[in-house]
Motif scaffolding. Structure first.
Motif, short mmCIF file in Angstrom:
data_model
loop_
_atom_site.label_atom_id
_atom_site.label_comp_id
_atom_site.label_asym_id
_atom_site.label_seq_id
_atom_site.Cartn_x
_atom_site.Cartn_y
_atom_site.Cartn_z
N GLN A 27 0.83 -1.20 0.00
CA GLN A 27 0.00 0.00 0.00
C GLN A 27 0.87 1.26 0.00
O GLN A 27 0.60 2.21 -0.73
CB GLN A 27 -0.91 -0.02 1.22
N ILE A 28 1.92 1.26 0.80
CA ILE A 28 2.82 2.43 0.86
C ILE A 28 3.52 2.64 -0.48
O ILE A 28 3.56 3.76 -1.00
CB ILE A 28 3.85 2.26 1.99
N VAL A 29 4.05 1.56 -1.06
CA VAL A 29 4.79 1.68 -2.32
C VAL A 29 3.87 2.16 -3.44
O VAL A 29 4.21 3.07 -4.20
CB VAL A 29 5.46 0.34 -2.69
N THR A 30 2.69 1.54 -3.56
CA THR A 30 1.81 1.92 -4.66
C THR A 30 1.24 3.33 -4.48
O THR A 30 1.02 4.03 -5.47
CB THR A 30 0.65 0.92 -4.83
N ARG A 31 1.02 3.74 -3.26
CA ARG A 31 0.43 5.06 -3.02
C ARG A 31 1.48 6.17 -3.15
O ARG A 31 1.25 7.17 -3.81
CB ARG A 31 -0.20 5.12 -1.64
N TYR A 32 2.63 6.00 -2.51
CA TYR A 32 3.58 7.11 -2.42
C TYR A 32 4.71 7.04 -3.43
O TYR A 32 5.30 8.07 -3.75
CB TYR A 32 4.14 7.20 -1.00
#
Length: 157
Positions: A27-32
């Motif tokens: 989630q962190i990688v795809t979002r930010y």
């Protein structure tokens, strides 16, 4: 056999934590980083968290690891501890046993709904609570049995 099953319950809990952590990182990688957030990762993390809490509390947590009023309980004499264990254990067994039919009815009723992103049926999602409730009934019935019969020690202080 009980030890083997306990280790398998710990394995399931570990897998839930790993899945939650991987979903969180994804989630962190795809979002930010990729600026393309995934919605299902938040749902998976939440489901793993709920399952982890109830699975762990029902099948992994040992009696001596339960949270209780140690200041009061620790000050009791062993005979009084046995009475306290019997009374509180009986209350837990009674409440969970009384509520179990309604819980099962609700969980089975929820088969008509699905989660927003993963499309999992809610009866499967909520079924962990039935496992938790049955585990609490068995665990506290054993505590009552040990307290009344004197077999084994009362819960560790």
């Amino acid at each position: 056999m009980v030890n083997w099953l306990g280790r398998r319950a710990e394995d399931v809990l570990s897998a839930l934590l790993v899945a939650m952590f991987i979903a969180f990182l994804l989630q962190i990688v795809t979002r930010y980083v990729l600026n393309a957030p995934l919605s299902w990762t938040a749902e998976l993390s939440t489901l793993c968290w709920v399952w982890g809490i109830l699975w762990g509390a029902g099948l992994v947590l040992r009696d001596e690891e339960e949270i209780r009023f140690d200041v009061i309980y620790g000050a009791m004499k062993p005979a009084v501890k046995r009475v306290a264990d019997a009374v509180t254990g009986t209350a837990v067994v009674a409440i969970f046993t009384w509520s179990l039919p309604a819980v099962v009815d609700y969980v089975t009723f929820m088969k008509v709904e699905k989660t927003a992103y993963l499309g999992l049926r809610f009866d499967l999602v909520f079924s962990v609570y039935v496992i938790f409730a049955v585990a609490q009934i068995v665990r506290h019935a054993m505590i009552v049995w040990r307290s009344v019969t004197g077999h084994g020690l009362a819960r560790a202080a």
